[in-house]
Design a protein around this motif. Structure first.
Motif, PDB file in Angstrom:
ATOM      1  N   GLN A  74      51.259  40.219  28.948  1.00  0.00           N
ATOM      2  CA  GLN A  74      51.515  40.044  30.113  1.00  0.00           C
ATOM      3  C   GLN A  74      52.525  41.229  30.425  1.00  0.00           C
ATOM      4  O   GLN A  74      53.755  41.059  29.618  1.00  0.00           O
ATOM      5  CB  GLN A  74      52.094  38.472  30.059  1.00  0.00           C
ATOM      6  CG  GLN A  74      51.420  38.024  29.335  1.00  0.00           C
ATOM      7  CD  GLN A  74      51.625  36.662  28.843  1.00  0.00           C
ATOM      8  OE1 GLN A  74      52.687  36.624  28.196  1.00  0.00           O
ATOM      9  NE2 GLN A  74      51.425  35.798  27.675  1.00  0.00           N
TER      10      GLN A  74
ATOM     11  N   MET B   5      45.122  43.116  30.925  1.00  0.00           N
ATOM     12  CA  MET B   5      46.353  42.266  31.439  1.00  0.00           C
ATOM     13  C   MET B   5      45.310  41.056  32.343  1.00  0.00           C
ATOM     14  O   MET B   5      45.818  38.865  32.247  1.00  0.00           O
ATOM     15  CB  MET B   5      47.180  43.436  32.613  1.00  0.00           C
ATOM     16  CG  MET B   5      48.037  43.532  31.935  1.00  0.00           C
ATOM     17  SD  MET B   5      48.718  44.450  32.996  1.00  0.00           S
ATOM     18  CE  MET B   5      49.632  43.138  34.295  1.00  0.00           C
ATOM     19  N   ARG B   6      44.201  41.492  32.654  1.00  0.00           N
ATOM     20  CA  ARG B   6      42.719  40.555  33.740  1.00  0.00           C
ATOM     21  C   ARG B   6      42.634  39.683  32.577  1.00  0.00           C
ATOM     22  O   ARG B   6      43.303  38.107  32.691  1.00  0.00           O
ATOM     23  CB  ARG B   6      41.919  41.475  33.585  1.00  0.00           C
ATOM     24  CG  ARG B   6      41.715  40.153  34.224  1.00  0.00           C
ATOM     25  CD  ARG B   6      39.929  41.484  35.055  1.00  0.00           C
ATOM     26  NE  ARG B   6      40.279  42.491  35.905  1.00  0.00           N
ATOM     27  CZ  ARG B   6      39.830  43.520  35.344  1.00  0.00           C
ATOM     28  NH1 ARG B   6      39.672  44.016  34.292  1.00  0.00           N
ATOM     29  NH2 ARG B   6      40.802  44.738  35.928  1.00  0.00           N
ATOM     30  N   SER B   7      42.806  39.319  30.797  1.00  0.00           N
ATOM     31  CA  SER B   7      42.576  38.517  29.964  1.00  0.00           C
ATOM     32  C   SER B   7      43.499  37.828  29.786  1.00  0.00           C
ATOM     33  O   SER B   7      43.131  36.373  29.522  1.00  0.00           O
ATOM     34  CB  SER B   7      41.800  38.939  28.947  1.00  0.00           C
ATOM     35  OG  SER B   7      43.309  39.928  28.115  1.00  0.00           O
TER      36      SER B   7
ATOM     37  N   ARG C 131      44.566  47.252  32.296  1.00  0.00           N
ATOM     38  CA  ARG C 131      44.245  45.971  32.908  1.00  0.00           C
ATOM     39  C   ARG C 131      43.140  45.122  32.244  1.00  0.00           C
ATOM     40  O   ARG C 131      43.266  43.886  33.004  1.00  0.00           O
ATOM     41  CB  ARG C 131      43.831  47.453  34.077  1.00  0.00           C
ATOM     42  CG  ARG C 131      44.723  47.786  35.052  1.00  0.00           C
ATOM     43  CD  ARG C 131      43.537  48.385  36.452  1.00  0.00           C
ATOM     44  NE  ARG C 131      42.366  49.049  36.403  1.00  0.00           N
ATOM     45  CZ  ARG C 131      42.428  50.556  36.612  1.00  0.00           C
ATOM     46  NH1 ARG C 131      44.066  51.332  35.949  1.00  0.00           N
ATOM     47  NH2 ARG C 131      41.722  51.384  36.174  1.00  0.00           N
ATOM     48  N   ASN C 132      42.457  45.692  31.316  1.00  0.00           N
ATOM     49  CA  ASN C 132      41.453  44.576  31.048  1.00  0.00           C
ATOM     50  C   ASN C 132      42.386  43.962  30.411  1.00  0.00           C
ATOM     51  O   ASN C 132      42.201  42.438  30.095  1.00  0.00           O
ATOM     52  CB  ASN C 132      40.235  45.287  30.221  1.00  0.00           C
ATOM     53  CG  ASN C 132      39.675  46.285  30.962  1.00  0.00           C
ATOM     54  OD1 ASN C 132      39.646  45.618  32.430  1.00  0.00           O
ATOM     55  ND2 ASN C 132      38.690  47.241  30.418  1.00  0.00           N
TER      56      ASN C 132
ATOM     57  N   SER D  52      43.443  51.812  32.387  1.00  0.00           N
ATOM     58  CA  SER D  52      41.377  50.882  32.087  1.00  0.00           C
ATOM     59  C   SER D  52      42.135  50.348  31.725  1.00  0.00           C
ATOM     60  O   SER D  52      41.775  48.481  31.381  1.00  0.00           O
ATOM     61  CB  SER D  52      40.823  52.258  32.354  1.00  0.00           C
ATOM     62  OG  SER D  52      40.486  52.746  33.463  1.00  0.00           O
TER      63      SER D  52
END
Length: 255
Positions: free
Chosen positions: A162, A156-158, A153-154, A150
């Protein structure tokens, strides 16, 4: 006369020995990897929308190149929502301590192919080796993996983590370059860019250079004042909001 010749011979031997050492040192220095950034400062202003940092370097022996950009360590608070009586609420939380705020890599090939597992573990290379694992006292097994996934994912989403490595491009036999993209929400602080010269999965040589990501101008002054004088900043913000509301009220009333 013979003594003079002996002294001269001894001096000549010493000079040649020093020259030999200097030459060996010179060869070693030439064989070392060299690299530098296009800029050592990323200036964040009000209109900042991200930036690109280029790195150029050279190696004088065959091999692979790996570049890692790592942001300052920080703590991340994770929350988990659950449905309680028909309402979504925060029902669990987890704090990851000392986690890199930014992490990106660039390489001449997949990490698993150009580095050994021992090299990655010893030099904190890859998501599995940068301190994202939770202590057993906090969580273990599948629960720990869920929290870790989790978090990744957070991040990487921001854009601050990378997963895919950028490409290191050779401009010739020895010269290479690569580029990193920084998102608009990139954390401030001192970053470290490490460049590795690899052969057969092992590190031949390495260089590390710092990169400063900093707010500048009026935004920086307001940011610093808010963190150093939180109470006064709050009072001023409330006062400005009240004045703005009063002025708006007058403008609409006249309209």
């Amino acid at each position: 006369m013979r003594k003079i010749c002996d002294v001269f011979s001894l001096c000549l031997t010493l000079i040649l020995g020093l020259a030999s050492l200097w030459t060996v040192g010179g060869v070693k220095q030439v064989n070392a990897i060299e690299a530098d950034l296009s800029s050592h400062l990323v200036a964040i202003r009000a209109d900042f929308s991200g930036d690109r940092i280029q790195l150029y370097g050279s190696i004088n022996t065959p091999g692979d190149v790996l570049v890692i950009m790592r942001g300052p360590d920080t703590d991340f608070k994770m929350l988990r929502k659950s449905r309680v009586a028909g309402i979504w609420m925060n029902t669990a939380g987890m704090t990851f301590e000392g986690v890199p705020s930014f992490y990106a890599t660039a390489s001449t090939g997949p990490l698993e192919e150009i580095t050994s597992s021992a090299t990655r573990a010893l030099n904190n290379i890859g998501f599995n080796n940068i301190g994202l694992d939770l202590p057993v006292t906090k969580a273990a097994g599948s629960l720990a993996r869920d929290w870790k996934n989790s978090l990744i994912r957070n991040l990487m989403r921001s854009g601050n983590y990378q997963l895919e490595s950028a490409e290191v491009i050779f401009l010739g036999e020895h010269l290479f370059k690569t580029e990193f993209e920084l998102p608009s929400n990139v954390p401030t602080g001192t970053y470290f860019v490490s460049v590795y010269h690899l052969r057969d999965g092992q590190i031949v040589d390495a260089r590390t250079t710092p990169l400063s990501v900093s707010k500048i101008g009026l935004e920086a002054e307001i940011y610093d004042y808010a963190h150093l004088n939180g109470a006064m900043y709050g009072i001023i913000a409330i006062f400005i909001a009240l004045i703005s509301g009063w002025i708006g009220h007058l403008a609409f009333r006249k309209g």
